[in-house]
Scaffold this active site. Structure first.
Site, mmCIF file in Angstrom:
data_model
loop_
_atom_site.group_PDB
_atom_site.id
_atom_site.type_symbol
_atom_site.label_atom_id
_atom_site.label_comp_id
_atom_site.label_asym_id
_atom_site.label_seq_id
_atom_site.Cartn_x
_atom_site.Cartn_y
_atom_site.Cartn_z
ATOM 1 N N LYS A 183 0.844 -1.212 0.000
ATOM 2 C CA LYS A 183 0.000 0.000 0.000
ATOM 3 C C LYS A 183 0.878 1.262 0.000
ATOM 4 C CE LYS A 183 -3.335 -2.783 -0.258
ATOM 5 N NZ LYS A 183 -4.117 -3.516 0.683
HETATM 6 C C1 PLP Z 1 -5.162 -4.692 0.936
HETATM 7 C C2 PLP Z 1 -6.630 -4.631 0.866
HETATM 8 C C3 PLP Z 1 -7.442 -4.983 1.953
HETATM 9 C C4 PLP Z 1 -6.918 -5.647 3.202
HETATM 10 O O1 PLP Z 1 -5.901 -4.961 3.835
HETATM 11 P P1 PLP Z 1 -5.021 -5.712 4.943
HETATM 12 O O2 PLP Z 1 -4.379 -4.590 5.692
HETATM 13 O O3 PLP Z 1 -4.030 -6.557 4.194
HETATM 14 O O4 PLP Z 1 -5.912 -6.516 5.793
HETATM 15 C C5 PLP Z 1 -8.802 -4.778 1.860
HETATM 16 N N1 PLP Z 1 -9.352 -4.284 0.729
HETATM 17 C C6 PLP Z 1 -8.620 -3.956 -0.344
HETATM 18 C C7 PLP Z 1 -9.301 -3.405 -1.560
HETATM 19 C C8 PLP Z 1 -7.233 -4.146 -0.322
HETATM 20 O O5 PLP Z 1 -6.504 -3.863 -1.423
#
Ligand code: PLP
Length: 383
Positions: A183
């Site tokens: 992210k």
């Molecule tokens: C990465 C992601 C998540 C989950 O995030 P985590 O921190 O890994 O639990 C949820 N929704 C979307 C669209 C994502 O890309």
């Protein structure tokens, strides 16, 4: 051809951030404490929101949000199928039914037109996704949800720093952010729920730490209040201080990351413009600032005479990494078997699920590397 593999994403961690993490590890307090509290305060100040809770992941945030909203068997939750599996898994694990809204074919995001037909007497929640760093058109979605009295919670995993009509995602409503390593802002693993609903923030705080009415760290006692009692059964989803301090460092650099990502995305759009087999996502028409979490394109498989998976494999053979965000959830084994949606039920979702891929994009990437990716794409398409 590149001599070294180019990953599709790579976190940017500074020496200063590493030193800060080291300091926390040496301090004697490594779990949730003052750094986690400071990260919550800084994130909420950055978004312009009201309250925030730092969490072990966005998935953890969605889990306790469903609990806080009392989502249970018989309930329906509307969300896209083109999303990360976590949301749909949690809806299913709560015993509720995921109802998939189709998406706009060129932004990959739900619209009031795709959400409205999914609403029923049983709908308890709508979870739209800000995709790839672009913002949803929130006003009409919020109006639709409000007109039916249904809560709307934004999946903002891609949207740290994204703006809608001049305000950051998180400034209004309830949003869940992710700090997973791919992210835009990472703390290894982590997440943040941001909400303007003070009662919800308090409930999430309680549910994320055993249902005790206190945090892992009490600012008054400088430790954990040992006499705290369970107010309701809760989970264990707090963020550690050594992760939070990394998040603080990353947050201070987020604007710079986004600028860099935007410049590289602009170059991609320019260099890919002449390639008929490749169609980038459309830029949303409403006022927003794109955080460029991902650079997603669609391979026109008929024109290319090649499947997306084969295309990804051929780029990998040329040392170019790519990602897939995402394979439609309703087409994955468990959901194929249990939901048994008829093929074609979600036409824009299915069309994209077979054609999308994410090209390399991260702040430390160079312009020359963007050009190498585009050159490799041209080679694969003419080979
Ligand atoms: C990465 C992601 C998540 C989950 O995030 P985590 O921190 O890994 O639990 C949820 N929704 C979307 C669209 C994502 O890309």
């Amino acid at each position: 051809m590149r001599s070294q593999f180019l990953p599709f994403s790579r976190p940017s961690i500074s020496e200063d951030e590493i030193a800060q993490v080291g300091e926390v590890l040496r301090s004697g307090w490594i779990t949730t404490g003052l750094k986690a509290a400071a990260f919550e305060d800084a994130f909420v100040a950055y978004c312009g929101g009201r309250g925030a809770v730092a969490l072990a992941s966005a998935t953890a945030g969605m889990h306790i949000l469903l609990k806080a909203l009392d989502i249970k068997p018989g309930d329906e939750v509307v969300t896209p199928s083109l999303t990360w599996v976590s949301t749909v898994n949690l809806i299913t694990l709560a015993g509720a039914t995921p109802v998939f809204a189709d998406i706009d074919r060129h932004t990959l995001m739900v619209t009031p037109e795709t959400v409205a037909p999914c609403l029923s007497e049983r709908t308890r929640l709508i979870v739209p996704v800000h995709f790839a760093g672009a913002s949803l058109d929130l006003d009409p979605l919020r109006a639709l949800a409000a007109s039916r009295g249904i809560p709307l919670v934004e999946d903002a995993a891609h949207a740290a720093g994204t703006e809608y009509r001049g305000r950051k995602i998180g400034a209004e409503g309830t949003s869940i952010f992710s700090f997973h390593p791919i992210k835009n802002l990472t703390c290894g693993e982590g997440g943040m729920l941001v909400s303007d609903d003070a009662a919800l923030v308090e409930r999430i705080k309680r549910l994320k730490f055993h249902g005790l009415g206190v945090d892992a760290y009490d600012r008054d006692t400088q430790g954990r209040a040992p006499q705290a009692e369970v107010i309701e059964p809760g989970y264990k989803y707090n963020l550690t201080d050594f992760a939070a301090v990394l998040g603080l460092g990353q947050l201070a650099r987020l604007e710079g990351f986004i600028e860099r990502r935007a410049a590289l995305a602009g170059l991609y759009r320019e260099l890919l413009a002449g390639i008929d087999e490749i169609t980038p996502l459309a830029l949303p028409a409403w006022p927003q600032r794109h955080a460029w979490h991902l650079f997603i394109v669609r391979l026109e498989v008929e024109r290319a005479g090649l499947s997306r998976d084969e295309f990804m494999a051929r780029l990998k053979a040329r040392n170019i990494g790519t990602g897939l965000h995402f394979k439609a959830v309703h087409l994955q084994k468990y959901y194929r078997d249990t939901l048994a949606l008829t093929p074609g039920a979600l036409p824009a979702t299915e069309w994209n699920s077979e054609r999308i891929l994410s090209l390399p994009l991260f702040p430390a990437m160079t312009e020359a590397e963007v050009a190498e990716v585009v050159a490799a794409i041209k080679e694969v398409l003419t080979a």
